[in-house]
Design a protein around this motif. Structure first.
Motif, PDB file in Angstrom:
ATOM      1  N   GLY A   1      -9.140  51.179 -28.138  1.00 23.74           N
ATOM      2  CA  GLY A   1     -10.129  51.746 -27.209  1.00 23.74           C
ATOM      3  C   GLY A   1      -9.608  51.547 -25.801  1.00 23.74           C
ATOM      4  O   GLY A   1      -9.185  50.436 -25.455  1.00 23.74           O
TER       5      GLY A   1
ATOM      6  N   SER B   1      -7.260  57.095 -29.709  1.00 16.96           N
ATOM      7  CA  SER B   1      -7.414  58.050 -30.812  1.00 16.96           C
ATOM      8  C   SER B   1      -6.108  58.762 -31.174  1.00 16.96           C
ATOM      9  O   SER B   1      -5.997  59.349 -32.245  1.00 16.96           O
ATOM     10  CB  SER B   1      -8.491  59.078 -30.470  1.00 16.96           C
TER      11      SER B   1
ATOM     12  N   ILE C   1     -20.296  39.645 -28.906  1.00 16.75           N
ATOM     13  CA  ILE C   1     -19.897  40.014 -27.539  1.00 16.75           C
ATOM     14  C   ILE C   1     -21.110  40.446 -26.695  1.00 16.75           C
ATOM     15  O   ILE C   1     -21.153  40.196 -25.495  1.00 16.75           O
ATOM     16  CB  ILE C   1     -18.863  41.170 -27.563  1.00 16.75           C
TER      17      ILE C   1
ATOM     18  N   THR D   1     -22.078  39.652 -22.512  1.00 17.88           N
ATOM     19  CA  THR D   1     -22.044  40.619 -21.414  1.00 17.88           C
ATOM     20  C   THR D   1     -23.143  40.301 -20.395  1.00 17.88           C
ATOM     21  O   THR D   1     -22.903  40.297 -19.184  1.00 17.88           O
ATOM     22  CB  THR D   1     -22.213  42.048 -21.992  1.00 17.88           C
TER      23      THR D   1
HETATM   24  P1  NAP Z   1     -15.706  54.819 -25.125  1.00 17.14           P
HETATM   25  O1  NAP Z   1     -15.705  55.245 -23.709  1.00 17.14           O
HETATM   26  O2  NAP Z   1     -16.776  55.260 -26.045  1.00 17.14           O
HETATM   27  O3  NAP Z   1     -14.285  55.246 -25.717  1.00 17.14           O
HETATM   28  C1  NAP Z   1     -13.912  54.990 -27.028  1.00 17.14           C
HETATM   29  C2  NAP Z   1     -12.454  54.664 -27.086  1.00 17.14           C
HETATM   30  O4  NAP Z   1     -12.114  54.502 -28.451  1.00 17.14           O
HETATM   31  C3  NAP Z   1     -11.555  55.769 -26.544  1.00 17.14           C
HETATM   32  O5  NAP Z   1     -10.466  55.198 -25.827  1.00 17.14           O
HETATM   33  C4  NAP Z   1     -11.056  56.478 -27.805  1.00 17.14           C
HETATM   34  O6  NAP Z   1      -9.767  57.017 -27.690  1.00 17.14           O
HETATM   35  C5  NAP Z   1     -11.024  55.326 -28.794  1.00 17.14           C
HETATM   36  N1  NAP Z   1     -11.202  55.786 -30.158  1.00 17.14           N
HETATM   37  C6  NAP Z   1     -12.226  56.524 -30.654  1.00 17.14           C
HETATM   38  N2  NAP Z   1     -12.025  56.753 -31.979  1.00 17.14           N
HETATM   39  C7  NAP Z   1     -10.861  56.158 -32.298  1.00 17.14           C
HETATM   40  C8  NAP Z   1     -10.125  56.033 -33.508  1.00 17.14           C
HETATM   41  N3  NAP Z   1     -10.541  56.586 -34.653  1.00 17.14           N
HETATM   42  N4  NAP Z   1      -8.963  55.343 -33.474  1.00 17.14           N
HETATM   43  C9  NAP Z   1      -8.523  54.770 -32.332  1.00 17.14           C
HETATM   44  N5  NAP Z   1      -9.172  54.854 -31.162  1.00 17.14           N
HETATM   45  C10 NAP Z   1     -10.324  55.536 -31.156  1.00 17.14           C
HETATM   46  O7  NAP Z   1     -15.560  53.228 -25.216  1.00 17.14           O
HETATM   47  P2  NAP Z   1     -16.493  52.061 -24.677  1.00 17.14           P
HETATM   48  O8  NAP Z   1     -17.441  52.555 -23.669  1.00 17.14           O
HETATM   49  O9  NAP Z   1     -15.548  50.964 -24.374  1.00 17.14           O
HETATM   50  O10 NAP Z   1     -17.360  51.687 -25.955  1.00 17.14           O
HETATM   51  C11 NAP Z   1     -16.784  51.305 -27.182  1.00 17.14           C
HETATM   52  C12 NAP Z   1     -17.830  50.593 -28.028  1.00 17.14           C
HETATM   53  O11 NAP Z   1     -18.189  49.380 -27.388  1.00 17.14           O
HETATM   54  C13 NAP Z   1     -19.150  51.361 -28.187  1.00 17.14           C
HETATM   55  O12 NAP Z   1     -19.672  51.081 -29.474  1.00 17.14           O
HETATM   56  C14 NAP Z   1     -20.051  50.746 -27.133  1.00 17.14           C
HETATM   57  O13 NAP Z   1     -21.425  50.836 -27.472  1.00 17.14           O
HETATM   58  C15 NAP Z   1     -19.591  49.312 -27.186  1.00 17.14           C
HETATM   59  N6  NAP Z   1     -19.828  48.525 -25.960  1.00 17.14           N
HETATM   60  C16 NAP Z   1     -20.356  47.302 -26.124  1.00 17.14           C
HETATM   61  C17 NAP Z   1     -20.574  46.477 -25.043  1.00 17.14           C
HETATM   62  C18 NAP Z   1     -21.130  45.117 -25.262  1.00 17.14           C
HETATM   63  O14 NAP Z   1     -21.716  44.549 -24.370  1.00 17.14           O
HETATM   64  N7  NAP Z   1     -20.948  44.542 -26.441  1.00 17.14           N
HETATM   65  C19 NAP Z   1     -20.250  46.923 -23.757  1.00 17.14           C
HETATM   66  C20 NAP Z   1     -19.663  48.196 -23.612  1.00 17.14           C
HETATM   67  C21 NAP Z   1     -19.453  48.979 -24.732  1.00 17.14           C
HETATM   68  P3  NAP Z   1      -9.416  58.231 -26.661  1.00 17.14           P
HETATM   69  O15 NAP Z   1      -9.336  57.579 -25.303  1.00 17.14           O
HETATM   70  O16 NAP Z   1      -8.107  58.720 -27.135  1.00 17.14           O
HETATM   71  O17 NAP Z   1     -10.529  59.221 -26.772  1.00 17.14           O
END
Ligand code: NAP
Length: 283
Positions: free
Chosen positions: A163, A188, A260, A264
């Motif tokens: 990610g 991805s 996690i 946050t």
């Molecule tokens: P995001 O903006 O949703 O982007 C997703 C990332 O994952 C992108 O870089 C994408 O690649 C990659 N990806 C998607 N499918 C994939 C696959 N099959 N194989 C490899 N890579 C893949 O990311 P985010 O905002 O960081 O969120 C990610 C997750 O974390 C979500 O579930 C979100 O709810 C969670 N989150 C949790 C917290 C917390 O406090 N725990 C905080 C923030 C986010 P590309 O760049 O190539 O499209």
């Protein structure tokens, strides 16, 4: 071993509370966080409520500014301008997502970097890149605290981050690099993701795909940090990692919920306190 993120987060919030209690006893000004919520997104409302509760717990002052989703970009900028200039405000956070007619980049870039407790402003991003301190995004910072809590030294270790978002993947990769890890970033378009992940001493899963990472992605004894917040087929909260399938292979693993996520919010409290201390120091 299951990492108790909630317990660690509570401990860190208690530390903030002690510091704020001391400020109160000394009759000093109290740190203040302002959260701007635009519109009625249900998930955002829950996040904002949790942030407000954390403020109440620690004794930090907190204000939620609720704005209609029809608000114009200029009016939102004016609101931020007012908060930038308000000396009693230490932290400003605009809860994302914001409505499509407003330019998110313009809004985030307008927040005073000294009050940017989310760490999304380009000045703070640059400071992180250069390892010059500044306000670091909360979720990545929370992962570093977790590694500290389990006494994990990243020096020379293989970290694989899956990610590449600006709020999680990229900043956590930089933090690991600053701690002398060998970092691989995946996304991805990465080829043969399984074998790349299987190399990892520390696997950071941040893609937003429920239970995507099973035992085939995890090396024996790896530390697994699961950032994902998803719903499974039964509408239950779950991470990007298939916890049940991976828990006996990993040396340490964060659960979802209770991993996690709580970190946050506690890092948001720490960032607000840090912003307060820096601003007081510079007065
Ligand atoms: P995001 O903006 O949703 O982007 C997703 C990332 O994952 C992108 O870089 C994408 O690649 C990659 N990806 C998607 N499918 C994939 C696959 N099959 N194989 C490899 N890579 C893949 O990311 P985010 O905002 O960081 O969120 C990610 C997750 O974390 C979500 O579930 C979100 O709810 C969670 N989150 C949790 C917290 C917390 O406090 N725990 C905080 C923030 C986010 P590309 O760049 O190539 O499209």
């Amino acid at each position: 071993m299951r990492i108790d993120g909630k317990g660690i987060a509570n401990k860190r919030k208690d530390d903030v509370k002690v510091k704020i209690d001391t400020l109160k006893q000394e009759g000093k000004r109290i740190p203040k966080l302002v959260v701007i919520l635009v519109g009625e997104d249900p998930a955002s409302k829950v996040y904002v409520r949790n942030k407000d509760r954390a403020c109440q717990y620690t004794g930090m002052l907190s204000e939620i500014i609720r704005l209609e989703d029809t608000i114009s970009e200029d009016d939102l900028l004016n609101e931020i301008d007012r908060l930038n200039k308000d000396d009693s405000v230490d932290g400003i956070l605009v809860q994302l997502p914001i409505p499509k007619h407003i330019n998110e980049e313009k809004i985030l870039n307008f927040i005073d970097p000294a009050k940017d407790v989310d760490g999304f402003h380009p000045v703070n991003v640059a400071k992180l890149f250069l390892n010059q301190g500044g306000l670091v995004p909360c979720t990545p910072q929370g992962m570093m605290v977790i590694l500290d809590e389990i006494n994990y030294d990243l020096t020379g270790k293989e970290v694989v981050v899956v990610g590449r978002s600006n709020i999680v993947g990229k900043p956590v990769a930089l933090l690991c690099l600053h701690r002398n890890a060998t970092v691989t970033m995946c996304h991805s378009r990465t080829q043969d993701l399984k074998s790349v992940c299987k190399r990892a001493d520390v696997l950071i899963a941040a893609i937003g795909k429920p239970k995507f990472f099973n035992h085939e992605y995890v090396k024996d004894g790896a530390v697994v940090l699961d950032v994902g917040i998803n719903r499974d087929e039964n509408n239950k909260l779950c991470g990007d990692v298939d916890y049940e399938d991976v828990k006996d292979i990993a040396s340490y693993i964060t659960p979802v919920p209770g991993g996690i996520g709580p970190m946050t919010i506690s890092m948001l409290m720490e960032n607000t306190l840090k912003a307060y201390e820096k601003r007081e120091e510079e007065k």
